[in-house]
Design a protein around this motif. Structure first.
Motif, mmCIF file in Angstrom:
data_model
loop_
_atom_site.group_PDB
_atom_site.id
_atom_site.type_symbol
_atom_site.label_atom_id
_atom_site.label_comp_id
_atom_site.label_asym_id
_atom_site.label_seq_id
_atom_site.Cartn_x
_atom_site.Cartn_y
_atom_site.Cartn_z
ATOM 1 N N GLY A 744 -38.098 8.049 8.988
ATOM 2 C CA GLY A 744 -38.570 7.361 10.191
ATOM 3 C C GLY A 744 -39.713 8.061 10.887
ATOM 4 O O GLY A 744 -39.976 7.819 12.072
ATOM 5 N N ARG A 746 -43.470 8.956 12.138
ATOM 6 C CA ARG A 746 -44.595 8.098 12.536
ATOM 7 C C ARG A 746 -45.710 8.111 11.504
ATOM 8 O O ARG A 746 -46.622 7.272 11.554
ATOM 9 C CB ARG A 746 -45.153 8.520 13.902
ATOM 10 C CG ARG A 746 -45.668 9.941 13.968
ATOM 11 C CD ARG A 746 -46.328 10.236 15.327
ATOM 12 N NE ARG A 746 -45.497 9.809 16.439
ATOM 13 C CZ ARG A 746 -44.570 10.581 17.006
ATOM 14 N NH1 ARG A 746 -44.358 11.809 16.547
ATOM 15 N NH2 ARG A 746 -43.856 10.132 18.017
ATOM 16 N N SER A 749 -44.041 4.255 7.155
ATOM 17 C CA SER A 749 -43.654 2.902 7.589
ATOM 18 C C SER A 749 -44.806 2.201 8.295
ATOM 19 O O SER A 749 -44.686 1.704 9.417
ATOM 20 C CB SER A 749 -42.420 2.954 8.508
ATOM 21 O OG SER A 749 -41.297 3.448 7.822
ATOM 22 N N THR A 750 -45.962 2.176 7.616
ATOM 23 C CA THR A 750 -47.096 1.440 8.171
ATOM 24 C C THR A 750 -46.768 -0.044 8.229
ATOM 25 O O THR A 750 -45.879 -0.533 7.532
ATOM 26 C CB THR A 750 -48.343 1.656 7.300
ATOM 27 O OG1 THR A 750 -48.049 1.213 5.961
ATOM 28 C CG2 THR A 750 -48.741 3.122 7.257
ATOM 29 N N VAL A 779 -42.081 3.385 15.017
ATOM 30 C CA VAL A 779 -41.554 2.965 13.716
ATOM 31 C C VAL A 779 -40.384 2.000 13.909
ATOM 32 O O VAL A 779 -40.290 0.974 13.227
ATOM 33 C CB VAL A 779 -41.130 4.191 12.888
ATOM 34 C CG1 VAL A 779 -40.350 3.760 11.650
ATOM 35 C CG2 VAL A 779 -42.352 4.998 12.486
ATOM 36 N N ARG A 782 -41.728 -1.369 14.733
ATOM 37 C CA ARG A 782 -42.312 -2.107 13.592
ATOM 38 C C ARG A 782 -41.239 -2.851 12.811
ATOM 39 O O ARG A 782 -41.438 -4.001 12.410
ATOM 40 C CB ARG A 782 -43.048 -1.138 12.672
ATOM 41 C CG ARG A 782 -44.369 -0.636 13.213
ATOM 42 C CD ARG A 782 -44.955 0.433 12.320
ATOM 43 N NE ARG A 782 -45.884 1.287 13.047
ATOM 44 C CZ ARG A 782 -46.179 2.528 12.698
ATOM 45 N NH1 ARG A 782 -45.624 3.065 11.615
ATOM 46 N NH2 ARG A 782 -47.043 3.227 13.411
#
Length: 817
Positions: A744, A746, A749-750, A779, A782
């Protein structure tokens, strides 16, 4: 009737132990409803059945209620306002307190047991209370019991790994009234500010340190470490390799001061007093010599317990010995079962929750097994070799009797404790059957007696003590060498899967039935055993058939993301019987092996004794740290990795284990063909086969497992650069389940990656209150914006996904928050 033959004391003890076990399992008898129900049952029994049964029920109900209450107060205490547990935790504070126990020192860490006196918040001191377990990575200063120290600490509450099979760390500390922990890399920040403690414990601890130095200065390192463990209870110098050898040889109990050592000291002291006092005609005529010797044996036993460190396990053994000495004083030495029950009852109230400790269970079950077994042995021997009236047995007959009895004791102890060693250590030592016959006389008797003699002489004449210590060293060295030789034999011990409590109960029931059926004389118990044994065996067969069906012929795929702290580890149970482990977690400490402490117990609890495939996403410690143990103990067939290795020492252990076990090492990359496993297709999504200059995280091995319509992606620690590379290389990677990349972070996880995978469920494997602040808030957003549900191992514990190829369900080991 059965209740007429059952001693009230035994019934009370059984009720007390059941009460405390029930509390540990989450059941607590509320005082008012329980008392009303108990009074009703006892009253009805008194008027309609039998007074003795009513008395037994009343005493047992009272014992169960009291025992459960005292343990409940430990596990869920009402703490005073000054207790540090009441602070919002975790919190950084400066704590001043005193060391209420001697520090624990080990090769790569140390423990300080601190009881708080004062804390500083906002620059002002405030009174405080509460015990803290302070874990220090490098403990270099000579800290001692009774010292008052001050240190800046980040206080936390103890927390278990919420993975089935893991050790109950929270409960273990709570039973010692420790509800807080803290960690320091080194003890330089700790300041000594005073002293507070009792004179006698301080004096005993001083003697322990002096004797430990005496042993170390005259013996080689390994021999001194073993002798310190035997005499002063200091196991800090016993290496992991040596402990493993003792465990495989079935003589690990010798290293910890327990009933064996306390009993030996008691017997030696009792015999010595009897022999010395028996020289006096006056004492022989005035006193009953066994009672006088028993009374005078108490001080040496207490002194040895104090000298041995006075830990809880030692004092439990002291209580057992003192109860038997008390039985001698009141002419009840023949009532060994009542003595054993009284000792267990006292221990359960003096140390609430003792029944949950492995040392307590092993001690009492081994003694009980030996007592029951030797009753059978005595009856069998008398029938085999009936004594001739008026004719004493020859020395050959006596030697044969004692030799056979000595062997029988080892056999009964092994059968009595083997189920427990299988439950707690997943190992049964076959070599223990004869290793105990050889090692116990050396290390458990001769070395202890010589070591104690050298210790006593040291305070009188150091020169004479040195000569005696040399003898103790020879015996200790011989016993240690023998144990290590036995421990290296491949068949000395074998691993077993974890038995359930039902299987444990059925196993002990079969053992008792066989024991009573083999009695030469038929008894009521033997009659019950005649009918009970087939029933127990049938139940055991049904249970075995059920777990064999589930283990080797399962229809579903089960993926378990384990709670291993700040790291990754997953177990995939494929349809049929094959098992795959993907990453193994790992910690910086050399003393804590996530494979041994978390991953392997989970596998064994799932009845898994062999792993077919081990996959490593990339060579970072929090991913491969536990895999060496899996490679050593679970005989994998293949090892999948991204082709990258590490020069770290811990990775070298993994590589050596793979070579030693003959495991096929299989580097994988994106162009590799899909791998067909039973009802599951494995697709390698990443890394690319050609060199691209990606760093270790971005070159993580990314796998996609497809079971029918259910897809699961394991993403390792892939970051933004690697994610873009992966998404660009594949047209469709949409999957129902995603292991969140890099815990997790930053940096991973784009939005493009999350949209491409579009998971229904995103599983983040991370540590509780980790110092990196994972998962990053952006994240989490998102995944929420994508419509994915994020679950976390630090919140929900182990997360299991069970797929039938069409749909899946989620299971966790902790309640959702």
């Amino acid at each position: 009737m059965w209740y007429e033959r059952l001693p009230v004391l035994v019934g009370i003890t059984i009720a007390a132990l059941l009460g405390q076990v029930g509390v540990a399992w989450g059941w607590y008898a509320r005082p008012l409803p329980w008392c009303l129900g108990s009074v009703t049952v006892v009253g009805l029994t008194f008027f309609f059945c039998a007074r003795r049964l009513a008395l037994l029920l009343a005493c047992s109900a009272l014992s169960l209620n009291l025992a459960s209450f005292v343990l409940y107060q430990r596990l869920a205490p009402q703490l005073p306002a000054t207790h540090l547990r009441n602070l919002p935790l975790p919190q950084d504070v400066t704590v001043e307190g005193w060391l209420f126990r001697e520090p624990g020192r080990f090769p790569h860490r140390g423990w300080l047991y601190l009881e708080a006196l004062t804390i500083w918040q906002g620059g002002s001191p405030q009174p405080a209370s509460g015990k803290i377990l302070l874990n220090v990575r490098s403990l270099t200063k000579p800290w001692q019991y009774g010292e008052v120290v001050r240190a800046p600490l980040r206080l936390r509450t103890p927390r278990n790994f919420r993975t089935p099979g893991s050790f109950d760390y929270e409960g273990y500390l709570a039973r010692q009234e420790i509800y807080l922990t803290a960690f320091l890399w080194e003890d330089a920040a700790i300041e000594r500010v005073g002293w507070q403690g009792s004179w006698l414990p301080a004096r005993l601890e001083s003697m322990r340190r002096v004797l430990g130095h005496f042993f170390s200065s005259h013996l080689d390192e390994q021999t001194a470490a073993v002798l310190r463990a035997l005499i002063v209870g200091d196991e800090g110098g016993v290496t992991k390799e040596l402990r493993t050898a003792f465990s495989r040889a079935g003589v690990a109990h010798v290293l910890s001061i327990s009933g064996l050592h306390i009993g030996l000291v008691a017997m030696a002291s009792f015999g010595a007093w009897w022999w010395v006092l028996g020289r006096s005609r006056y004492l022989l005529l005035r006193f009953v010599m066994p009672k006088l010797a028993a009374l005078l044996t108490i001080p040496p036993v207490l002194l040895y317990a104090g000298l041995a460190g006075g830990n809880v396990a030692t004092w439990r053994s002291v209580v057992m010995v003192l109860v038997y000495l008390l039985a001698i004083l009141v002419d009840r030495q023949e009532e060994v079962y009542r003595s054993l029950a009284l000792a267990a009852l006292l221990i359960s109230f003096l140390w609430p929750g003792a029944a949950l400790e492995i040392s307590f269970q092993l001690s009492f079950l081994s003694v009980l097994s030996i007592l029951l077994g030797m009753e059978h042995f005595s009856a069998w021997w008398k029938q085999l070799r009936p004594p001739t009236p008026g004719v004493p047995p020859s020395w050959r007959e006596r030697a044969c009797h004692w030799g056979t009895a000595y062997l029988a004791v080892s056999v009964y102890a092994l059968f009595g404790t083997a189920p427990l060693t299988a439950l707690y250590f997943n190992q049964v030592s076959v070599a223990g059957l004869f290793a105990n016959l050889l090692v116990v006389p050396l290390l458990g008797s001769a070395a202890v007696l010589l070591g104690l003699a050298a210790s006593g002489l040291f305070f009188l004449h150091a020169g004479v003590a040195s000569w005696v210590l040399v003898g103790a060293g020879w015996v200790t060295h011989a016993g240690t060498w023998l144990t290590m030789q036995i421990g290296t034999w491949s068949w000395a011990a074998f691993d077993v899967v974890t038995p359930t409590l039902l299987e444990l109960s059925l196993g002990y029931g079969c053992f008792l039935c066989l024991l009573y059926l083999s009695f030469p004389m038929r008894t009521g118990a033997a009659t019950i055993a005649t009918y009970g044994l087939p029933v127990l065996l049938a139940a055991l067969a049904v249970d075995t058939a059920m777990w064999v069906q589930d283990r080797y012929f399962r229809q579903e795929m089960r993926v378990s993301f384990l709670d291993v702290g700040q790291g990754d580890a997953a177990v995939v149970e494929l349809p049929g019987s094959q098992v795959m482990v993907i990453d193994g977690g790992g910690f910086a400490s050399n003393e804590f092996d996530s494979g041994e402490a978390i991953l392997a117990p989970f596998l064994w609890s799932r009845k898994i004794g062999r792993v077919d495939i081990v996959a490593m996403s990339h060579p970072q410690l929090d991913h491969y740290g536990g895999l060496a143990f899996i490679a050593e103990r679970f005989a994998p067939r293949e090892f999948w990795f991204n082709g990258e290795q590490s020069s770290a020492q811990r990775f070298a252990r993994l590589w050596t284990a793979l070579e030693h076990q003959g495991v096929q090492r299989r580097p994988l990359c994106r162009d590799a063909p899909d791998i067909a496993l039973p009802e599951v297709i494995v697709q390698v999504l990443h890394p690319p086969c050609q060199p691209t200059g990606l760093n270790t995280n971005n070159a993580s091995l990314v796998l996609r497992l497809s079971h029918g319509a259910v897809d699961v992606v394991f993403s390792g620690d892939i970051e933004a650069v690697g994610e873009r590379e992966l998404v660009a290389a594949h047209d469709g990677i949409a999957s129902e389940i995603l292991k969140v990349p890099h815990h997790g972070s930053r940096t991973s996880s784009t939005r493009e990656f999350v949209a491409a995978v579009a998971p229904q469920l995103a599983v983040a494997s991370l540590g509780h209150l980790n110092r990196f602040g994972f998962p990053a808030a952006e994240v989490v957003r998102r995944y929420e914006e994508q419509g994915s549900r994020m679950v976390r191992t630090d919140v929900e514990g182990t997360v299991s996904i069970v797929s039938d190829g069409r749909n899946y369900r989620r299971e966790t080991t902790a309640a959702e928050k």
